[in-house]
Design a protein around this motif. Sequence first.
Motif, PDB file in Angstrom:
ATOM      1  N   LEU A   5       1.723   3.469   4.473  1.00 41.35           N
ATOM      2  CA  LEU A   5       1.741   3.508   3.203  1.00 41.35           C
ATOM      3  C   LEU A   5       2.429   2.228   2.619  1.00 41.35           C
ATOM      4  CD1 LEU A   5       2.610   7.176   2.261  1.00 41.35           C
ATOM      5  CD2 LEU A   5       0.478   6.031   2.277  1.00 41.35           C
ATOM      6  N   ALA A   6       3.275   1.541   3.333  1.00 41.33           N
ATOM      7  CA  ALA A   6       3.882   0.204   2.897  1.00 41.33           C
ATOM      8  C   ALA A   6       2.682  -0.895   2.975  1.00 41.33           C
ATOM      9  CB  ALA A   6       5.120  -0.305   3.819  1.00 41.33           C
ATOM     10  N   ARG A   7       1.665  -0.795   3.574  1.00 41.98           N
ATOM     11  CA  ARG A   7       0.520  -1.762   3.681  1.00 41.98           C
ATOM     12  C   ARG A   7      -0.405  -1.582   2.393  1.00 41.98           C
ATOM     13  NH1 ARG A   7      -0.069  -0.178   9.154  1.00 41.98           N
ATOM     14  NH2 ARG A   7      -2.064   1.033   8.594  1.00 41.98           N
ATOM     15  N   ARG A   8       0.103  -0.627   1.695  1.00 37.80           N
ATOM     16  CA  ARG A   8      -0.987  -0.362   0.645  1.00 37.80           C
ATOM     17  C   ARG A   8      -1.056  -1.658  -0.436  1.00 37.80           C
ATOM     18  NH1 ARG A   8      -3.126   1.670   3.795  1.00 37.80           N
ATOM     19  NH2 ARG A   8      -4.473  -0.197   3.284  1.00 37.80           N
ATOM     20  N   ASN A   9      -1.983  -1.489  -1.328  1.00 36.52           N
ATOM     21  CA  ASN A   9      -1.905  -2.578  -2.368  1.00 36.52           C
ATOM     22  C   ASN A   9      -0.854  -2.313  -3.368  1.00 36.52           C
ATOM     23  OD1 ASN A   9      -2.896  -3.459  -5.308  1.00 36.52           O
ATOM     24  ND2 ASN A   9      -4.290  -4.727  -3.917  1.00 36.52           N
ATOM     25  N   PRO A  10      -0.113  -3.393  -3.664  1.00 41.55           N
ATOM     26  CA  PRO A  10       0.926  -3.050  -4.594  1.00 41.55           C
ATOM     27  C   PRO A  10       0.858  -2.566  -5.788  1.00 41.55           C
ATOM     28  CG  PRO A  10       1.350  -5.342  -3.773  1.00 41.55           C
ATOM     29  CD  PRO A  10      -0.231  -4.724  -3.413  1.00 41.55           C
ATOM     30  N   VAL A  11      -0.566  -2.886  -6.563  1.00 47.43           N
ATOM     31  CA  VAL A  11      -0.626  -2.082  -7.663  1.00 47.43           C
ATOM     32  C   VAL A  11      -1.139  -0.569  -7.383  1.00 47.43           C
ATOM     33  CG1 VAL A  11      -2.608  -1.875  -9.436  1.00 47.43           C
ATOM     34  CG2 VAL A  11      -1.709  -4.184  -8.842  1.00 47.43           C
ATOM     35  N   ALA A  12      -1.745  -0.365  -6.299  1.00 49.04           N
ATOM     36  CA  ALA A  12      -1.998   0.916  -6.029  1.00 49.04           C
ATOM     37  C   ALA A  12      -0.608   1.876  -5.853  1.00 49.04           C
ATOM     38  CB  ALA A  12      -2.689   1.078  -4.681  1.00 49.04           C
ATOM     39  N   VAL A 117       8.758   1.735  -4.045  1.00 51.95           N
ATOM     40  CA  VAL A 117       7.736   0.817  -4.106  1.00 51.95           C
ATOM     41  C   VAL A 117       8.380  -0.417  -3.966  1.00 51.95           C
ATOM     42  CG1 VAL A 117       6.061   0.048  -5.728  1.00 51.95           C
ATOM     43  CG2 VAL A 117       6.300   2.316  -5.529  1.00 51.95           C
ATOM     44  N   PHE A 118       9.502  -0.784  -4.865  1.00 49.80           N
ATOM     45  CA  PHE A 118       9.900  -2.104  -4.754  1.00 49.80           C
ATOM     46  C   PHE A 118      10.685  -2.629  -3.438  1.00 49.80           C
ATOM     47  CE2 PHE A 118       9.242  -1.501  -9.285  1.00 49.80           C
ATOM     48  CZ  PHE A 118       8.818  -2.504  -9.708  1.00 49.80           C
ATOM     49  N   VAL A 119      11.194  -1.730  -2.638  1.00 52.78           N
ATOM     50  CA  VAL A 119      11.730  -1.801  -1.397  1.00 52.78           C
ATOM     51  C   VAL A 119      10.741  -2.208  -0.429  1.00 52.78           C
ATOM     52  CG1 VAL A 119      12.861  -0.727   0.914  1.00 52.78           C
ATOM     53  CG2 VAL A 119      13.722  -0.216  -1.586  1.00 52.78           C
ATOM     54  N   THR A 120       9.392  -1.852  -0.654  1.00 52.16           N
ATOM     55  CA  THR A 120       8.436  -2.015   0.200  1.00 52.16           C
ATOM     56  C   THR A 120       7.291  -3.081  -0.021  1.00 52.16           C
ATOM     57  OG1 THR A 120       7.046  -0.178  -0.564  1.00 52.16           O
ATOM     58  CG2 THR A 120       8.732   0.481   1.322  1.00 52.16           C
ATOM     59  N   THR A 121       7.597  -3.438  -1.248  1.00 48.98           N
ATOM     60  CA  THR A 121       6.453  -4.424  -1.723  1.00 48.98           C
ATOM     61  C   THR A 121       7.171  -5.896  -1.925  1.00 48.98           C
ATOM     62  OG1 THR A 121       5.654  -2.867  -2.896  1.00 48.98           O
ATOM     63  CG2 THR A 121       5.030  -4.978  -3.641  1.00 48.98           C
TER      64      THR A 121
END
Length: 257
Positions: A5-12, A117-121
């Motif tokens: 899930l960390a690889r997913r698109n940031p907007v997603a 989200v912000f930890v993984t993006t």
Amino acid sequence: MTPVLARRNPVAKLAAALLFALPLVSTLDPLTPAIGVAVELAVLPLFGVSAGELFRRAWPLLLSAGGILVTMVLFAADRSGTPLFAAGPVEITSGVLLGALGLVLRVFAVALPGVIVFVTTDPTDLADALVQNAKAPARFAIGALAAFRLLPLLGQEWQALTLARRARGLDAGRNPVARLRLFASTAFALLVGALRRGGRLATAMDARGFDSGTTRTYARRQIFRRADWALIAAAALLSSAALAASVVSGLFRPIIG
């Protein structure tokens, strides 16, 4: 290897966090946000976020939870339920504690997705994805990225201002009033410095053509894949399931109505 899930698109990831968190604020019962928090903690390994790292990032939420609890105990209008404790004008009932629990859980349920989200993006990836996938204005996205990159400097400047004032003999000692005045003056100085830096940064970005209006190219393409759509759909489905569980159990208490 980066977690799935960390690889997913940031907007997603950002859209999934919003879709998951927003329905949780539509009810006052504690069951819906409790299910939401349980789901968020369950998916932490899929994002590659450890419990310790989450605590380091989200510990201010514990302070807000304490403030909510104290406020509800002292000023709650609805004191229905079984009386548990009374001391003068303060009366604690089961209804007060249930309302405070629901509000505390709701704060965690809404805030934790954003933290994850912000930890993984990567901030640069997020700015690129906002422009490429969400069609956000480049000036806004790149300006937000620049501001985010400058946030760590605020802590360093605060320390430098504190040491400089101490070197000049400005020390509040144990006087709480003097401490408050010193804190306010230091915060104002930090604000002035931040505004000046922001103005210089804006001028430098305009000088480099960030607002030229010409078509931009990107070194890193942000592609929206089927797995990103699946993440958004799963977030909406899980949030709806938590809300449905509240309705079925009879605990659903809509905020409006």
